[in-house]
Design a protein around this motif. Structure first.
Motif, PDB file in Angstrom:
ATOM      1  N   MET A  18       0.823  -1.214   0.000  1.00 27.13           N
ATOM      2  CA  MET A  18       0.000   0.000   0.000  1.00 27.13           C
ATOM      3  C   MET A  18       0.857   1.263   0.000  1.00 27.13           C
ATOM      4  O   MET A  18       0.394   2.338  -0.381  1.00 27.13           O
ATOM      5  CB  MET A  18      -0.917   0.019   1.225  1.00 27.13           C
ATOM      6  CG  MET A  18      -2.038  -0.989   1.191  1.00 27.13           C
ATOM      7  SD  MET A  18      -3.244  -0.679  -0.122  1.00 27.13           S
ATOM      8  CE  MET A  18      -3.979   0.864   0.439  1.00 27.13           C
ATOM      9  N   LYS A  24      -2.483  -1.541   6.321  1.00 25.04           N
ATOM     10  CA  LYS A  24      -3.701  -1.199   5.583  1.00 25.04           C
ATOM     11  C   LYS A  24      -4.972  -1.375   6.402  1.00 25.04           C
ATOM     12  O   LYS A  24      -5.967  -0.690   6.146  1.00 25.04           O
ATOM     13  CB  LYS A  24      -3.793  -2.029   4.303  1.00 25.04           C
ATOM     14  CG  LYS A  24      -3.836  -3.533   4.514  1.00 25.04           C
ATOM     15  CD  LYS A  24      -3.755  -4.259   3.171  1.00 25.04           C
ATOM     16  CE  LYS A  24      -3.683  -5.758   3.338  1.00 25.04           C
ATOM     17  NZ  LYS A  24      -3.537  -6.457   2.032  1.00 25.04           N
ATOM     18  N   ILE A 213      -8.361  -5.225  -0.400  1.00 24.98           N
ATOM     19  CA  ILE A 213      -7.562  -4.003  -0.478  1.00 24.98           C
ATOM     20  C   ILE A 213      -6.089  -4.392  -0.390  1.00 24.98           C
ATOM     21  O   ILE A 213      -5.625  -4.873   0.651  1.00 24.98           O
ATOM     22  CB  ILE A 213      -7.943  -3.032   0.654  1.00 24.98           C
ATOM     23  CG1 ILE A 213      -9.400  -2.605   0.498  1.00 24.98           C
ATOM     24  CG2 ILE A 213      -7.015  -1.816   0.658  1.00 24.98           C
ATOM     25  CD1 ILE A 213      -9.915  -1.769   1.655  1.00 24.98           C
ATOM     26  N   HIS A 215      -3.581  -2.693  -3.054  1.00 21.54           N
ATOM     27  CA  HIS A 215      -2.822  -1.603  -3.660  1.00 21.54           C
ATOM     28  C   HIS A 215      -3.491  -0.263  -3.345  1.00 21.54           C
ATOM     29  O   HIS A 215      -4.689  -0.226  -3.001  1.00 21.54           O
ATOM     30  CB  HIS A 215      -2.722  -1.821  -5.168  1.00 21.54           C
ATOM     31  CG  HIS A 215      -2.065  -3.123  -5.535  1.00 21.54           C
ATOM     32  ND1 HIS A 215      -0.719  -3.334  -5.425  1.00 21.54           N
ATOM     33  CD2 HIS A 215      -2.597  -4.298  -5.984  1.00 21.54           C
ATOM     34  CE1 HIS A 215      -0.428  -4.565  -5.808  1.00 21.54           C
ATOM     35  NE2 HIS A 215      -1.546  -5.177  -6.135  1.00 21.54           N
ATOM     36  N   PRO A 216      -2.758   0.844  -3.473  1.00 16.72           N
ATOM     37  CA  PRO A 216      -3.319   2.159  -3.106  1.00 16.72           C
ATOM     38  C   PRO A 216      -4.655   2.478  -3.764  1.00 16.72           C
ATOM     39  O   PRO A 216      -5.557   3.016  -3.115  1.00 16.72           O
ATOM     40  CB  PRO A 216      -2.221   3.135  -3.556  1.00 16.72           C
ATOM     41  CG  PRO A 216      -0.960   2.343  -3.438  1.00 16.72           C
ATOM     42  CD  PRO A 216      -1.332   0.944  -3.843  1.00 16.72           C
ATOM     43  N   GLU A 217      -4.816   2.128  -5.041  1.00 15.81           N
ATOM     44  CA  GLU A 217      -6.062   2.456  -5.730  1.00 15.81           C
ATOM     45  C   GLU A 217      -7.250   1.654  -5.210  1.00 15.81           C
ATOM     46  O   GLU A 217      -8.415   2.017  -5.429  1.00 15.81           O
ATOM     47  CB  GLU A 217      -5.915   2.252  -7.241  1.00 15.81           C
ATOM     48  CG  GLU A 217      -5.622   0.820  -7.673  1.00 15.81           C
ATOM     49  CD  GLU A 217      -4.140   0.494  -7.756  1.00 15.81           C
ATOM     50  OE1 GLU A 217      -3.796  -0.473  -8.476  1.00 15.81           O
ATOM     51  OE2 GLU A 217      -3.330   1.178  -7.086  1.00 15.81           O
ATOM     52  N   ASP A 218      -6.984   0.548  -4.501  1.00 16.01           N
ATOM     53  CA  ASP A 218      -8.068  -0.293  -4.000  1.00 16.01           C
ATOM     54  C   ASP A 218      -8.889   0.409  -2.914  1.00 16.01           C
ATOM     55  O   ASP A 218     -10.074   0.119  -2.741  1.00 16.01           O
ATOM     56  CB  ASP A 218      -7.515  -1.603  -3.436  1.00 16.01           C
ATOM     57  CG  ASP A 218      -6.877  -2.472  -4.500  1.00 16.01           C
ATOM     58  OD1 ASP A 218      -7.240  -2.325  -5.680  1.00 16.01           O
ATOM     59  OD2 ASP A 218      -6.009  -3.300  -4.151  1.00 16.01           O
ATOM     60  N   ALA A 220      -9.803   3.612  -2.675  1.00 18.88           N
ATOM     61  CA  ALA A 220     -10.839   4.447  -3.286  1.00 18.88           C
ATOM     62  C   ALA A 220     -11.924   3.578  -3.913  1.00 18.88           C
ATOM     63  O   ALA A 220     -13.118   3.908  -3.839  1.00 18.88           O
ATOM     64  CB  ALA A 220     -10.209   5.362  -4.334  1.00 18.88           C
ATOM     65  N   LEU A 221     -11.525   2.471  -4.513  1.00 19.03           N
ATOM     66  CA  LEU A 221     -12.507   1.568  -5.117  1.00 19.03           C
ATOM     67  C   LEU A 221     -13.405   0.960  -4.052  1.00 19.03           C
ATOM     68  O   LEU A 221     -14.626   0.830  -4.242  1.00 19.03           O
ATOM     69  CB  LEU A 221     -11.782   0.469  -5.895  1.00 19.03           C
ATOM     70  CG  LEU A 221     -12.653  -0.524  -6.670  1.00 19.03           C
ATOM     71  CD1 LEU A 221     -13.594   0.205  -7.621  1.00 19.03           C
ATOM     72  CD2 LEU A 221     -11.765  -1.503  -7.447  1.00 19.03           C
ATOM     73  N   GLU A 223     -14.294   2.345  -1.257  1.00 17.81           N
ATOM     74  CA  GLU A 223     -15.254   3.374  -0.842  1.00 17.81           C
ATOM     75  C   GLU A 223     -16.427   3.440  -1.815  1.00 17.81           C
ATOM     76  O   GLU A 223     -17.587   3.572  -1.402  1.00 17.81           O
ATOM     77  CB  GLU A 223     -14.555   4.729  -0.745  1.00 17.81           C
ATOM     78  CG  GLU A 223     -13.627   4.855   0.448  1.00 17.81           C
ATOM     79  CD  GLU A 223     -13.425   6.296   0.889  1.00 17.81           C
ATOM     80  OE1 GLU A 223     -14.338   7.117   0.660  1.00 17.81           O
ATOM     81  OE2 GLU A 223     -12.368   6.596   1.454  1.00 17.81           O
TER      82      GLU A 223
END
Length: 249
Positions: A18, A24, A213, A215-218, A220-221, A223
């Motif tokens: 992350m 995380k 969750i 990776h970093p983009e996960d 936001a996904l 949410e």
């Protein structure tokens, strides 16, 4: 008489992929830690279950107020997921019966739906082996050549993405993990340990929005997924617990 249900949530990892300043499970997801979101979702489906929460022994970020279960215990996590789960099974040895059902769920999967959780429990309650939530592979699968190029395209028929929870009888799961650890077998999930004993876990189709969750983009996904789920089923919106449960020793 119903068979007792145990929940094991490994939450001792550091989540280094992350690239965050904390593991995380403690990142904010809609104003609450990922860990709190996941535990609340599990509690919505199984309010009477007994929880084993596996945490790093040096974890100072955890707050018991995030645990909505009445009966739960903190268990020292291990270096790997399999070590954490094995520690949890050892911690409940005096209380759990061999036929008790144990569901193991990734702390980083806060979007699992209560409907999927309850359906998995219903299916596994009558299955002699156990099984897991999973989704059939929908994408074209490529195998690389070890140098960043495609070696071959794998047929996707019969391939599944393994999700969690994964559930097995206490006695079977304990034997499977012990045998795998003794043999030095790589255990990526509980099902793989049970498979190594020659058993065939049941595949229970789950929703594709049961995101892990990683990776970093996960984040936001996740949410977006939680917001969409809340719109689809307002009655099951994730809510913060009114009070914490009792820590069992």
């Amino acid at each position: 008489m119903s068979v007792p249900l145990w929940l094991v949530v490994p939450a001792a990892g550091q989540g280094r992929r992350m690239g965050a300043d904390r593991p995380k499970q403690y990142l904010a997801l809609g104003g609450r830690p990922v860990l709190a979101r996941t535990l609340t979702r599990l509690h919505e489906a199984f309010p009477g279950a007994r929880l084993c929460l596996c945490l790093d022994p040096q974890d100072a970020r955890f707050d018991p107020v995030w645990v909505p279960f009445a009966h739960w215990r903190r268990v020292d996590g291990g270096a790997e997921r399999v070590d954490s789960v094995a520690n949890a099974l050892a911690a409940i040895r005096a209380e759990a019966g061999d036929d008790d059902l144990v569901l193991v769920h990734d702390v980083a999967r806060p979007c699992v739906t209560t409907a999927d959780l309850r359906r998995l429990h219903e299916v596994l309650s009558g299955d002699p082996v156990g099984g897991l939530l999973a989704t059939p592979v929908a994408d074209t699968m490529k195998r690389d050549d070890g140098a960043g190029r495609v070696a071959t395209t794998e047929p996707r028929a019969g391939l599944w993405h393994a999700l969690t929870p994964q559930g097995f009888r206490y006695g079977l799961l304990r034997r499977a993990l012990a045998a795998a650890l003794e043999a030095g077998v790589t255990v990526t999930d509980e099902a793989s340990a049970v498979e190594a004993l020659g058993a065939s876990p049941r595949l229970v189709t789950g929703r594709r929005d049961n995101l892990k969750i990683t990776h970093p983009e996960d984040l936001a996904l996740a949410e977006l997924i939680l917001a969409a789920q809340a719109r689809q089923a307002p009655a099951s919106v994730d809510k913060a617990p009114a009070s914490a449960g009792t820590l069992e020793r």
